[in-house]
Design a protein around this motif. Structure first.
Motif, PDB file in Angstrom:
ATOM      1  N   PRO A 126      -6.962  -3.982   4.043  1.00 39.84           N
ATOM      2  CA  PRO A 126      -7.974  -4.091   5.097  1.00 39.84           C
ATOM      3  C   PRO A 126      -7.706  -3.179   6.298  1.00 39.84           C
ATOM      4  CG  PRO A 126      -6.543  -6.011   5.102  1.00 39.84           C
ATOM      5  CD  PRO A 126      -6.161  -5.188   3.903  1.00 39.84           C
ATOM      6  N   ARG A 127      -6.476  -2.772   6.486  1.00 39.73           N
ATOM      7  CA  ARG A 127      -6.152  -1.915   7.628  1.00 39.73           C
ATOM      8  C   ARG A 127      -6.718  -0.511   7.445  1.00 39.73           C
ATOM      9  NH1 ARG A 127      -2.536  -4.729   5.654  1.00 39.73           N
ATOM     10  NH2 ARG A 127      -1.533  -3.063   4.520  1.00 39.73           N
ATOM     11  N   LEU A 128      -6.609   0.014   6.248  1.00 42.70           N
ATOM     12  CA  LEU A 128      -7.113   1.359   5.949  1.00 42.70           C
ATOM     13  C   LEU A 128      -8.469   1.330   5.249  1.00 42.70           C
ATOM     14  CD1 LEU A 128      -3.825   3.048   4.666  1.00 42.70           C
ATOM     15  CD2 LEU A 128      -4.803   3.102   6.964  1.00 42.70           C
ATOM     16  N   ARG A 129      -8.915   0.123   4.903  1.00 41.97           N
ATOM     17  CA  ARG A 129     -10.169  -0.077   4.158  1.00 41.97           C
ATOM     18  C   ARG A 129     -10.174   0.723   2.868  1.00 41.97           C
ATOM     19  NH1 ARG A 129     -13.448   0.498   9.514  1.00 41.97           N
ATOM     20  NH2 ARG A 129     -13.149  -1.581  10.344  1.00 41.97           N
ATOM     21  N   ARG A 130      -9.084   0.592   2.109  1.00 35.58           N
ATOM     22  CA  ARG A 130      -8.948   1.281   0.816  1.00 35.58           C
ATOM     23  C   ARG A 130      -8.723   0.247  -0.273  1.00 35.58           C
ATOM     24  NH1 ARG A 130      -8.839   6.612   1.003  1.00 35.58           N
ATOM     25  NH2 ARG A 130      -7.844   6.869  -1.005  1.00 35.58           N
ATOM     26  N   SER A 131      -9.238   0.537  -1.434  1.00 34.63           N
ATOM     27  CA  SER A 131      -9.137  -0.341  -2.580  1.00 34.63           C
ATOM     28  C   SER A 131      -8.419   0.386  -3.718  1.00 34.63           C
ATOM     29  CB  SER A 131     -10.552  -0.743  -3.011  1.00 34.63           C
ATOM     30  OG  SER A 131     -10.513  -1.657  -4.053  1.00 34.63           O
ATOM     31  N   TYR A 132      -7.483  -0.312  -4.354  1.00 36.86           N
ATOM     32  CA  TYR A 132      -6.714   0.253  -5.464  1.00 36.86           C
ATOM     33  C   TYR A 132      -7.041  -0.541  -6.728  1.00 36.86           C
ATOM     34  CZ  TYR A 132      -4.183   2.530  -1.737  1.00 36.86           C
ATOM     35  OH  TYR A 132      -3.871   3.297  -0.642  1.00 36.86           O
ATOM     36  N   PRO A 133      -7.525   0.114  -7.785  1.00 40.86           N
ATOM     37  CA  PRO A 133      -7.952  -0.608  -8.990  1.00 40.86           C
ATOM     38  C   PRO A 133      -6.783  -1.222  -9.756  1.00 40.86           C
ATOM     39  CG  PRO A 133      -8.007   1.748  -9.379  1.00 40.86           C
ATOM     40  CD  PRO A 133      -7.674   1.557  -7.917  1.00 40.86           C
ATOM     41  N   ILE A 134      -7.121  -2.270 -10.507  1.00 41.93           N
ATOM     42  CA  ILE A 134      -6.178  -2.884 -11.448  1.00 41.93           C
ATOM     43  C   ILE A 134      -6.733  -2.605 -12.840  1.00 41.93           C
ATOM     44  CG2 ILE A 134      -5.121  -5.020 -12.252  1.00 41.93           C
ATOM     45  CD1 ILE A 134      -5.524  -6.136  -9.415  1.00 41.93           C
ATOM     46  N   VAL A 135      -6.009  -1.810 -13.621  1.00 44.75           N
ATOM     47  CA  VAL A 135      -6.450  -1.413 -14.956  1.00 44.75           C
ATOM     48  C   VAL A 135      -5.542  -2.071 -15.985  1.00 44.75           C
ATOM     49  CG1 VAL A 135      -6.858   0.539 -16.495  1.00 44.75           C
ATOM     50  CG2 VAL A 135      -7.298   0.786 -14.048  1.00 44.75           C
ATOM     51  N   ASP A 136      -6.134  -2.852 -16.868  1.00 43.42           N
ATOM     52  CA  ASP A 136      -5.384  -3.574 -17.911  1.00 43.42           C
ATOM     53  C   ASP A 136      -4.233  -4.383 -17.321  1.00 43.42           C
ATOM     54  OD1 ASP A 136      -7.025  -2.595 -19.950  1.00 43.42           O
ATOM     55  OD2 ASP A 136      -5.787  -0.807 -20.214  1.00 43.42           O
ATOM     56  N   GLY A 137      -4.477  -4.991 -16.151  1.00 39.82           N
ATOM     57  CA  GLY A 137      -3.470  -5.824 -15.507  1.00 39.82           C
ATOM     58  C   GLY A 137      -2.407  -5.065 -14.734  1.00 39.82           C
ATOM     59  N   ILE A 138      -2.540  -3.741 -14.642  1.00 39.47           N
ATOM     60  CA  ILE A 138      -1.544  -2.910 -13.950  1.00 39.47           C
ATOM     61  C   ILE A 138      -2.174  -2.305 -12.698  1.00 39.47           C
ATOM     62  CG2 ILE A 138      -0.019  -0.912 -14.124  1.00 39.47           C
ATOM     63  CD1 ILE A 138      -0.069  -1.392 -17.200  1.00 39.47           C
ATOM     64  N   PRO A 139      -1.645  -2.637 -11.511  1.00 41.00           N
ATOM     65  CA  PRO A 139      -2.181  -2.044 -10.286  1.00 41.00           C
ATOM     66  C   PRO A 139      -1.913  -0.542 -10.235  1.00 41.00           C
ATOM     67  CG  PRO A 139      -0.789  -3.946  -9.800  1.00 41.00           C
ATOM     68  CD  PRO A 139      -0.608  -3.624 -11.241  1.00 41.00           C
ATOM     69  N   GLN A 140      -2.936   0.219  -9.904  1.00 40.92           N
ATOM     70  CA  GLN A 140      -2.828   1.670  -9.787  1.00 40.92           C
ATOM     71  C   GLN A 140      -2.564   1.994  -8.313  1.00 40.92           C
ATOM     72  OE1 GLN A 140      -3.105   3.418 -12.816  1.00 40.92           O
ATOM     73  NE2 GLN A 140      -3.081   1.297 -13.493  1.00 40.92           N
ATOM     74  N   LEU A 141      -1.289   2.084  -7.943  1.00 32.03           N
ATOM     75  CA  LEU A 141      -0.913   2.216  -6.541  1.00 32.03           C
ATOM     76  C   LEU A 141      -0.458   3.619  -6.154  1.00 32.03           C
ATOM     77  CD1 LEU A 141       0.836  -1.217  -5.968  1.00 32.03           C
ATOM     78  CD2 LEU A 141      -1.443  -0.493  -5.278  1.00 32.03           C
ATOM     79  N   CYS A 156       0.848  -1.183   0.000  1.00 31.87           N
ATOM     80  CA  CYS A 156       0.000   0.000   0.000  1.00 31.87           C
ATOM     81  C   CYS A 156       0.889   1.240   0.000  1.00 31.87           C
ATOM     82  CB  CYS A 156      -0.896  -0.008   1.237  1.00 31.87           C
ATOM     83  SG  CYS A 156      -1.884   1.482   1.409  1.00 31.87           S
ATOM     84  N   PRO A 157       0.580   2.225  -0.835  1.00 25.16           N
ATOM     85  CA  PRO A 157       1.417   3.429  -0.873  1.00 25.16           C
ATOM     86  C   PRO A 157       1.283   4.305   0.375  1.00 25.16           C
ATOM     87  CG  PRO A 157      -0.468   3.696  -2.309  1.00 25.16           C
ATOM     88  CD  PRO A 157      -0.488   2.273  -1.823  1.00 25.16           C
ATOM     89  N   LEU A 158       0.251   4.083   1.176  1.00 26.01           N
ATOM     90  CA  LEU A 158       0.054   4.906   2.362  1.00 26.01           C
ATOM     91  C   LEU A 158       0.695   4.320   3.616  1.00 26.01           C
ATOM     92  CD1 LEU A 158      -3.639   5.987   1.760  1.00 26.01           C
ATOM     93  CD2 LEU A 158      -1.560   7.294   1.337  1.00 26.01           C
ATOM     94  N   ASP A 159       0.427   3.033   3.907  1.00 27.48           N
ATOM     95  CA  ASP A 159       0.990   2.459   5.129  1.00 27.48           C
ATOM     96  C   ASP A 159       2.078   1.413   4.872  1.00 27.48           C
ATOM     97  OD1 ASP A 159      -0.343   0.123   4.395  1.00 27.48           O
ATOM     98  OD2 ASP A 159      -1.569   0.009   6.201  1.00 27.48           O
ATOM     99  N   LYS A 160       2.405   1.178   3.618  1.00 29.52           N
ATOM    100  CA  LYS A 160       3.482   0.268   3.204  1.00 29.52           C
ATOM    101  C   LYS A 160       3.245  -1.185   3.618  1.00 29.52           C
ATOM    102  CE  LYS A 160       5.665   3.941   1.844  1.00 29.52           C
ATOM    103  NZ  LYS A 160       4.810   4.750   1.047  1.00 29.52           N
TER     104      LYS A 160
END
Length: 68
Positions: A32-47, A13-17
């Motif tokens: 789950p710690r921050l309850r944040r979701s990061y999308p995966i676009v065209d197989g690339i995680p948007q972090l 996670c870019p916020l809490d590592k």
């Protein structure tokens, strides 16, 4: 991205590592710690911190039964 991908072991996670979980239903990585979701676009995680969105929390059925 597959659940057994070695990439999942090194992504953080870019916020809490901390480690992220793969949410296959939503096509996203979940913290789950921050309850944040990061999308995966065209197989690339948007972090990027700005690409994370608050995940919708579902109430457990046990709690809602007590409210009725």
């Amino acid at each position: 991205m597959k659940p057994d991908s070695p990439l999942l072991k090194i992504l953080a996670c870019p916020l809490d590592k901390g480690p992220l979980l793969l949410d296959e239903r939503g096509g996203a990585l979940y913290n789950p710690r921050l309850r944040r979701s990061y999308p995966i676009v065209d197989g690339i995680p948007q972090l990027l911190p700005s690409s994370g969105v608050p995940a919708v929390a579902e109430e457990p059925a046990v709690e809602s039964a007590h409210d009725a």
